[in-house]
Motif scaffolding. Structure first.
Motif, PDB file in Angstrom:
ATOM      1  N   LEU A  26       1.018  -1.077  -0.209  1.00  0.00           N
ATOM      2  CA  LEU A  26      -0.169   0.294  -0.067  1.00  0.00           C
ATOM      3  C   LEU A  26       0.741   1.319  -0.036  1.00  0.00           C
ATOM      4  N   ALA A  27       2.470   0.766   0.633  1.00  0.00           N
ATOM      5  CA  ALA A  27       3.004   2.360   0.787  1.00  0.00           C
ATOM      6  C   ALA A  27       3.538   2.625  -0.343  1.00  0.00           C
ATOM      7  N   ASP A  28       3.641   1.538  -1.207  1.00  0.00           N
ATOM      8  CA  ASP A  28       4.368   1.147  -2.590  1.00  0.00           C
ATOM      9  C   ASP A  28       3.220   2.266  -3.816  1.00  0.00           C
ATOM     10  N   ASN A  29       2.172   1.538  -3.141  1.00  0.00           N
ATOM     11  CA  ASN A  29       1.047   2.232  -4.445  1.00  0.00           C
ATOM     12  C   ASN A  29       0.659   3.670  -3.975  1.00  0.00           C
ATOM     13  N   GLY A  30       0.895   4.799  -2.736  1.00  0.00           N
ATOM     14  CA  GLY A  30       0.798   6.291  -2.407  1.00  0.00           C
ATOM     15  C   GLY A  30       0.679   6.496  -0.752  1.00  0.00           C
ATOM     16  N   CYS A  31       0.449   5.036  -0.414  1.00  0.00           N
ATOM     17  CA  CYS A  31      -0.508   5.336   0.772  1.00  0.00           C
ATOM     18  C   CYS A  31       0.772   5.983   2.337  1.00  0.00           C
ATOM     19  N   ASP A  32       0.651   6.998   2.740  1.00  0.00           N
ATOM     20  CA  ASP A  32       1.199   7.545   4.090  1.00  0.00           C
ATOM     21  C   ASP A  32       1.643   5.463   4.626  1.00  0.00           C
ATOM     22  N   VAL A  33       2.093   5.227   5.113  1.00  0.00           N
ATOM     23  CA  VAL A  33       2.741   4.323   6.372  1.00  0.00           C
ATOM     24  C   VAL A  33       3.501   4.425   7.214  1.00  0.00           C
ATOM     25  N   LEU A  34       3.145   4.566   8.514  1.00  0.00           N
ATOM     26  CA  LEU A  34       3.232   4.168   9.491  1.00  0.00           C
ATOM     27  C   LEU A  34       3.647   2.554  10.562  1.00  0.00           C
ATOM     28  N   THR A  35       4.630   2.018  10.397  1.00  0.00           N
ATOM     29  CA  THR A  35       4.731   1.217  10.678  1.00  0.00           C
ATOM     30  C   THR A  35       5.842   0.895  12.111  1.00  0.00           C
ATOM     31  N   VAL A  36       4.902   0.821  13.429  1.00  0.00           N
ATOM     32  CA  VAL A  36       6.637   0.785  14.564  1.00  0.00           C
ATOM     33  C   VAL A  36       6.543  -0.456  14.981  1.00  0.00           C
ATOM     34  N   ALA A  37       7.555  -0.940  15.038  1.00  0.00           N
ATOM     35  CA  ALA A  37       8.463  -2.298  15.224  1.00  0.00           C
ATOM     36  C   ALA A  37       7.551  -2.435  16.948  1.00  0.00           C
ATOM     37  N   ASP A  38       7.103  -2.382  18.054  1.00  0.00           N
ATOM     38  CA  ASP A  38       7.027  -3.152  19.300  1.00  0.00           C
ATOM     39  C   ASP A  38       5.806  -2.923  19.048  1.00  0.00           C
ATOM     40  N   ALA A  39       4.898  -2.041  18.543  1.00  0.00           N
ATOM     41  CA  ALA A  39       3.379  -1.529  18.775  1.00  0.00           C
ATOM     42  C   ALA A  39       2.266  -2.833  18.782  1.00  0.00           C
ATOM     43  N   ASP A  40       1.589  -2.617  19.183  1.00  0.00           N
ATOM     44  CA  ASP A  40       0.299  -3.987  19.061  1.00  0.00           C
ATOM     45  C   ASP A  40      -0.723  -3.030  18.805  1.00  0.00           C
ATOM     46  N   HIS A  41      -1.489  -4.202  18.653  1.00  0.00           N
ATOM     47  CA  HIS A  41      -3.126  -3.601  18.634  1.00  0.00           C
ATOM     48  C   HIS A  41      -3.714  -2.491  19.193  1.00  0.00           C
ATOM     49  N   ALA A  42      -3.248  -2.118  20.060  1.00  0.00           N
ATOM     50  CA  ALA A  42      -3.720  -0.371  20.428  1.00  0.00           C
ATOM     51  C   ALA A  42      -2.969   0.241  20.510  1.00  0.00           C
ATOM     52  N   MET A  43      -1.718  -0.128  19.549  1.00  0.00           N
ATOM     53  CA  MET A  43      -0.020   0.668  19.657  1.00  0.00           C
ATOM     54  C   MET A  43       0.376   1.285  20.859  1.00  0.00           C
ATOM     55  N   GLY A  44       0.528  -0.218  22.187  1.00  0.00           N
ATOM     56  CA  GLY A  44       1.023   0.775  22.962  1.00  0.00           C
ATOM     57  C   GLY A  44       1.934  -0.790  22.978  1.00  0.00           C
ATOM     58  N   THR A  45       2.682  -0.925  24.120  1.00  0.00           N
ATOM     59  CA  THR A  45       3.740  -1.833  24.836  1.00  0.00           C
ATOM     60  C   THR A  45       3.203  -2.780  25.765  1.00  0.00           C
ATOM     61  N   ASP A  46       3.945  -3.169  26.800  1.00  0.00           N
ATOM     62  CA  ASP A  46       3.386  -3.359  28.449  1.00  0.00           C
ATOM     63  C   ASP A  46       4.060  -2.134  28.802  1.00  0.00           C
ATOM     64  N   ASP A  47       5.076  -1.619  28.280  1.00  0.00           N
ATOM     65  CA  ASP A  47       6.059  -0.685  29.541  1.00  0.00           C
ATOM     66  C   ASP A  47       5.116   1.342  28.912  1.00  0.00           C
TER      67      ASP A  47
END
Length: 191
Positions: free
Chosen positions: A148-169
């Motif tokens: 999707l990024a290659d086709n024009g979407c802006d994409v933010l991928t966070v390596a350690d984020a879960d579905h709530a965009m969080g971690t245990d910390d």
């Protein structure tokens, strides 16, 4: 209008650039952090904000995409803005087909990229789109996100984020939320 004493509509301080429909997740309300920061950024960038509140358990056996589309169509029908933007979190990203049919700009927070219906709808949308997800989220497909990024979407991928965009910390989760808020702010500034 209010829901549980909370307002569901906000107007920007100055002239409006349009309206944003904010769609929650199954168990992630519009007042939860990611959508609250998005609301603030939208207002800052001159968008009126209309939040949709729903009880996802009330949909029963109805197809989730059709259920979400029905809610979004009702909210959209009540708007008279030239520029309509959709901001959806998780279940709310099932509105991707609705947005694609109308070429609406969109911010998709933790979109359900493992669902081909959602991924194909995002790919079909001519509007500008920002996708945000984490590699620790089983519903985020990094290969689809890259395509999707290659086709024009802006994409933010966070390596350690879960579905709530969080971690245990807690501190790391706050840092991730700041990163998402910055991405949304940058995306809105570019519209």
């Amino acid at each position: 209008m209010t829901v549980g004493g909370l307002p569901t509509r906000w107007e920007p301080a100055g002239d409006s650039r349009g309206v944003a429909l904010v769609l929650p997740g199954r168990a992630y309300s519009p007042s939860a952090p990611l959508l609250e920061f998005a609301r603030r950024a939208l207002l800052q960038h001159g968008f009126a904000v209309q939040q949709l509140w729903w009880d996802a358990e009330s949909r029963g056996e109805e197809d989730p995409e059709q259920w979400v589309r029905r809610h979004v169509a009702a909210a959209h029908a009540g708007e008279d803005a030239d520029h309509v933007l959709v901001v959806g979190k998780s279940l709310g990203t099932r509105a991707a087909s609705y947005a694609a049919e109308r070429g609406l700009d969109a911010v998709w927070l933790t979109p359900l990229l493992v669902d081909p219906v959602v991924a194909e709808a995002i790919a079909a949308n001519a509007g500008r789109q920002l996708l945000v997800g984490g590699l620790a989220d089983e519903l985020w497909d990094p290969a689809v996100a890259q395509e999707l990024a290659d086709n024009g979407c802006d994409v933010l991928t966070v390596a350690d984020a879960d579905h709530a965009m969080g971690t245990d910390d807690a501190v790391r989760t706050a840092e991730i939320h700041l990163e998402v808020a910055r991405a949304v702010d940058t995306f809105l500034a570019g519209l």
